[in-house]
Design a protein around this motif. Structure first.
Motif: not given
Length: 166
Positions: A109, A140, A164
């Motif tokens: 992330y 990602t 996230l």
């Protein structure tokens, strides 16, 4: 709550054009929230040519070694990167890095702090900001993670990181 955490940062090495910002472990495999908060609060930008891809590879190696050694460790292996996305002198390329991460089950992330990067493109090159954005999206997505690009007065990174992972 979800297992031990390691925090990495960069250290400067070398002088002038030969200077490098190299990854190092700051806090290793801890669940001590006070220690982690204190360490993160004192991280600052290091000088030197960035080795971002090599740094992510280094983090994945450290994470894999810790999980392999600690059979009680949780199953999810996650790296959260707070970066401008620029890389200057890494030895591993993007394609190989994503392959290594995917094969070892590491999800990445990112918080992309790209707003201060140059957005002007040349005749034969992309703008540094566009290159960084493309890299963070590719990294990602290629590992099953996600990226956010905060702007100006958005909430603190603490709040963004919560978004996230949930």
């Amino acid at each position: 709550q979800h297992g031990p955490v390691s925090v990495f940062n960069f250290r400067s090495e070398g002088i002038g054009r030969a200077s490098r910002a190299l990854p190092q472990v700051g806090v290793e495999w801890s669940q001590d929230e006070t220690l982690l908060d204190r360490y993160i609060d004192h991280i600052y930008v290091q000088g030197g040519q960035t080795t971002l891809l090599d740094a992510i590879h280094f983090m994945a190696d450290e994470l894999n070694a810790k999980v392999d050694a600690d059979k009680n460790a949780f199953g999810g292996k996650v790296i959260i990167v707070v970066t401008d996305g620029e890389d200057r002198v890494s030895t591993i390329n993007e394609k190989n890095l994503i392959k290594v991460l995917r094969e070892s089950g590491v999800t990445v992330y990112a918080v992309g702090l790209v707003s201060d990067l140059d957005s002007d493109r040349g005749l034969i090159r992309k703008a540094p900001r566009d290159t960084a954005i493309d890299f963070l999206k590719s990294l990602t997505k290629g590992t099953g993670g996600g990226v956010i690009f905060p702007k100006g007065d958005q909430p603190a990174i603490d709040a963004l990181l919560g978004g996230l992972l949930h």
